[in-house]
Write an enzyme that holds these catalytic residues in place. Structure first.
Site, PDB file in Angstrom:
ATOM      1  N   TYR A  24      -4.687   1.771   9.505  1.00 13.94           N
ATOM      2  CA  TYR A  24      -4.110   3.118   9.518  1.00 13.94           C
ATOM      3  C   TYR A  24      -5.143   4.119  10.045  1.00 13.94           C
ATOM      4  CZ  TYR A  24      -2.539   7.658   7.805  1.00 13.94           C
ATOM      5  OH  TYR A  24      -2.198   8.983   7.707  1.00 13.94           O
ATOM      6  N   SER A  42      -6.092  12.178  10.001  1.00 14.21           N
ATOM      7  CA  SER A  42      -6.203  11.874   8.577  1.00 14.21           C
ATOM      8  C   SER A  42      -7.662  11.845   8.138  1.00 14.21           C
ATOM      9  CB  SER A  42      -5.573  10.498   8.297  1.00 14.21           C
ATOM     10  OG  SER A  42      -5.917  10.027   7.012  1.00 14.21           O
TER      11      SER A  42
END
Length: 340
Positions: free
Chosen positions: A157, A132
């Site tokens: 995350y 990501s």
């Protein structure tokens, strides 16, 4: 393009990117086993409707299981000889990680090591996994490059995605497993996730509710259309990661390795101001948004911008879909799907 593999495992197949990738592979004659836990992080009906589309295609097999469940995962690998595995299953969302950190450890850490073990023991030829843009964290040097250090994540995350990259490298080093990590930049498009800005804004505007505009609108995102993401993924799938012969331990390059390991950014390479993004939604809807201006949320970064030179060089591909076109396609899908 002709793919050098005949079958693939796609985890997170009922998710946004997994659905589109599976559909693309099936359309090109690749047999796909699609794995998904169908968790309730967002509307399960949307996931089931994506799944129905895939199950109507020849060559698709659904595996309803969780990556954290080791024995059923091993059985799946035992029953199928996967030439390539694409891991898109993860607990997503930066803001949700502030409320439910354990979900990220279970899915993104435990699940990922189980997948690595299966790829190792059952001779998978290439593991492609979703990372990501959030791994760039506190970095401010733009555009974000895979050759820059990313040791300062600002959400759990992001930390879990960075951990995936480190774990994959370890398996490339120890077992020669070709691993390619893809740092996605703000993916959007038809069948998109309900927790993402485009979906939230469209829904609120059509319902005449105010939209929440964080950092008082002073945000930039490298919005990347789903078809561009999928094109990048399939091109990378066809090119198993190879060692970099020029890699040196006294000046280590984070984006490559002496092992068969690579990292690529997949982004539009064209950051857009949030207010311009909202303006494009308003224009496509023919309706102005009521805006609630708010400060920057914990875990968010003010800007993302992808350096995609490596992707262009190695995969011969550059995302090109302008946001006006991509947003228009999303809104057409949204109106049709929800009957608005």
């Amino acid at each position: 393009m002709t793919y050098p593999f005949k079958n693939a495992l796609v985890t997170g197949a009922a998710g946004f990117i997994g659905f589109h990738l599976s559909r693309r592979l099936l359309a090109n004659g690749v047999k796909v086993v699609g794995l998904d836990s169908l968790n309730d992080y967002y509307d399960v009906n949307l996931k089931r409707d994506r799944l129905k589309q895939l199950e109507a295609e020849d060559g698709f097999t659904f595996a309803h299981l969780n990556l954290a469940d080791r024995e059923p995962l091993e059985a799946l690998f035992r029953d199928h000889k996967f030439e390539v595995v694409v891991n898109l299953a993860a607990q997503a969302g930066v803001r949700y990680s502030l409320k439910n950190p354990h979900a990220y450890v279970d899915s993104n850490i435990v699940g990922f090591v189980n997948l690595l073990e299966c790829c190792r023991h059952f001779d998978c030829g290439h593991l492609v996994f979703a990372s990501s843009s959030s791994v760039y964290g506190a970095n401010t040097k733009m555009p974000f490059s895979v050759h820059d250090n990313v040791d300062h994540p600002v959400s759990l995350y992001a930390a879990s995605k960075k951990a995936n990259e480190l774990m994959a490298h370890t398996y490339s080093h120890l077992y020669g497993l070709p691993c390619t990590g893809l740092r996605f930049f703000t993916v959007y498009g038809p069948w998109g996730r309900p927790d993402m800005a485009l979906f939230l804004f469209t829904k609120a505007i059509l319902e005449d509710r105010p939209i929440q505009v964080f950092n008082h609108g002073k945000m930039q995102r490298d919005f990347t259309y789903i078809d561009d993401i999928v094109e990048g993924v399939v091109r990378v799938m066809a090119r198993p990661a190879a060692p970099n012969a020029d890699w040196q331990g006294d000046c280590p390059d984070p984006g490559t390795s002496y092992a068969p390991y690579r990292i690529y950014n997949i982004g539009n390479n064209n950051p857009v101001q949030l207010m311009d993004f909202i303006g494009a939604i308003e224009k496509a809807l023919g309706q102005e948004a009521r805006k609630e201006m708010l400060p920057l949320q914990q875990g968010d970064v003010p800007a993302t911008y992808a350096d995609i030179d490596d992707l262009i060089r190695d995969a011969g591909f550059q995302p090109r879909t302008p946001i006006e076109e991509g947003i228009g396609r999303f809104i057409s899908w949204y109106r049709a799907y929800y009957g608005v």
